[in-house]
Design an enzyme around this catalytic site. Structure first.
Site, PDB file in Angstrom:
ATOM      1  N   ARG A  97      20.429  -0.175   9.686  1.00 44.78           N
ATOM      2  CA  ARG A  97      19.120   0.263   9.576  1.00 44.78           C
ATOM      3  C   ARG A  97      18.435   0.048   8.343  1.00 44.78           C
ATOM      4  NH1 ARG A  97      15.511  -1.106  12.310  1.00 44.78           N
ATOM      5  NH2 ARG A  97      16.776  -0.763  13.933  1.00 44.78           N
ATOM      6  N   LYS A 132      -1.888  -1.576  -4.047  1.00 46.02           N
ATOM      7  CA  LYS A 132      -1.924  -1.076  -2.615  1.00 46.02           C
ATOM      8  C   LYS A 132      -0.552  -1.188  -1.862  1.00 46.02           C
ATOM      9  CE  LYS A 132      -6.926  -1.831  -2.453  1.00 46.02           C
ATOM     10  NZ  LYS A 132      -8.240  -2.517  -1.712  1.00 46.02           N
ATOM     11  N   LYS A 164     -11.737  -0.213 -14.182  1.00 50.17           N
ATOM     12  CA  LYS A 164     -12.594  -0.385 -12.831  1.00 50.17           C
ATOM     13  C   LYS A 164     -13.793   0.519 -12.804  1.00 50.17           C
ATOM     14  CE  LYS A 164     -10.193  -1.361  -9.239  1.00 50.17           C
ATOM     15  NZ  LYS A 164      -9.545  -1.388  -7.818  1.00 50.17           N
ATOM     16  N   GLU A 197     -13.380  -4.686 -14.378  1.00 52.27           N
ATOM     17  CA  GLU A 197     -13.936  -5.106 -13.193  1.00 52.27           C
ATOM     18  C   GLU A 197     -15.511  -5.060 -13.430  1.00 52.27           C
ATOM     19  OE1 GLU A 197     -12.671  -3.096  -9.123  1.00 52.27           O
ATOM     20  OE2 GLU A 197     -14.768  -1.958  -9.898  1.00 52.27           O
ATOM     21  N   ASP A 219     -15.736  -8.246  -8.322  1.00 53.71           N
ATOM     22  CA  ASP A 219     -15.232  -7.546  -7.407  1.00 53.71           C
ATOM     23  C   ASP A 219     -16.387  -7.473  -6.178  1.00 53.71           C
ATOM     24  OD1 ASP A 219     -13.650  -5.710  -5.851  1.00 53.71           O
ATOM     25  OD2 ASP A 219     -15.016  -4.008  -6.260  1.00 53.71           O
TER      26      ASP A 219
END
Length: 281
Positions: A97, A132, A164, A197, A219
């Site tokens: 598995r 992410k 950011k 950003e 962005d």
């Protein structure tokens, strides 16, 4: 492969899955029973995780022997066999598995990445992954992106500065955020690349006036603004685009001349490749 990191991952994953024993296999299969199994492909895509599977089998039971027919990065189709594993049947089932979970996930990521890499062929734009990722699986997922032909962005918060929108807002503006960053790196005696950003052409102009960065992240720019931004930057900084770019529009956005396009969907919402480990009689 970072063997130290991978072996720790494998041990943790086996502890989660096996606990104090695979009691089904222990109950049904006499100790010492020998067996063979094949890794069967039930889908089409790019294979990833073979090297990891070899290490999983080795950690579970160093006596297991694996005969590899298809390596990481291979294009696979239904009914292909990636490898055969032979040895103690209980050990094969203990590893089964974990091998499948990792390979299915990694192969899905590699397949999606290769699809985008192929779409970008002929341009100078490369596809980047993001942070992410699934907690605890980031190394594997970014490894799969590389197998698929993509490029890894920063691995975590520690290996690059990425300023950011929230950083800019909390620090009081673009100039202040950049100047604070430069002073921090001096104080900490660190050498890290700096990316910032920007959300619009006005913020881009502020960055160009301030300088002191290595890369500019554009962005959620629409096509026309992205094209204008790349022309304004004119090669003075590495450029990256992100946000609102889909598989249907990525080729068009690449035509703007941007160096990188980051795609969170490479790791946060891919379909795993269908694989199975089947006993060979």
């Amino acid at each position: 492969m970072d063997k130290l990191l991978i072996d720790q991952f494998i041990l943790n994953a086996l502890k989660e899955d096996v606990g104090d024993g695979d009691h089904t296999s222990l109950a049904t299969i006499p100790a010492g029973t020998q067996g063979k199994a094949k890794l069967l492909i039930k889908d089409e895509g790019i294979l990833a995780g073979v090297e990891l599977a070899l290490e999983i089998f080795h950690v579970v039971d160093a006596g297991l022997k694996v005969n590899v027919f298809l390596n990481d990065g291979a294009k696979v189709k239904f009914k292909d066999v990636a490898f055969e594993v032979e040895g103690d049947a209980q050990s094969i089932l203990k590893a089964e598995r974990l091998v499948l979970n990792c390979m299915q996930r990694m192969s899905g990521i590699a397949t999606k990445t290769r699809e985008i890499v192929d779409l970008l062929e002929g341009t100078n734009t490369k596809v980047l992954d993001t942070r992410k990722t699934t907690p605890g699986l980031r190394y594997l997922e970014k490894w799969a992106v590389r197998i698929g032909g993509g490029v890894n962005h920063r691995f975590g918060l520690y290996d690059m500065i990425l300023i950011k929108d929230n950083h800019v807002d909390y620090s009081g503006g673009i100039r202040q955020a950049i100047e604070n960053t430069q002073q921090y790196l001096v104080n900490q005696n660190k050498k890290l690349a700096i990316e910032i950003e920007v959300r619009n052409l006005d913020e881009l102009q502020q960055v160009l006036e301030t300088g002191g960065v290595n890369r500019i992240l554009l962005d959620n720019f629409n096509y026309n603004d992205l094209r204008d931004a790349v022309n304004i930057i004119n090669g003075r900084f590495i450029t990256e685009a992100s946000g609102g770019i889909t598989i249907d529009t990525i080729r068009e956005y690449a035509s703007c001349g941007v160096d990188y396009i980051s795609v969170g969907a490479l790791t946060h919402s891919v379909k795993s490749l269908d694989l199975s480990l089947k006993a060979v009689n």
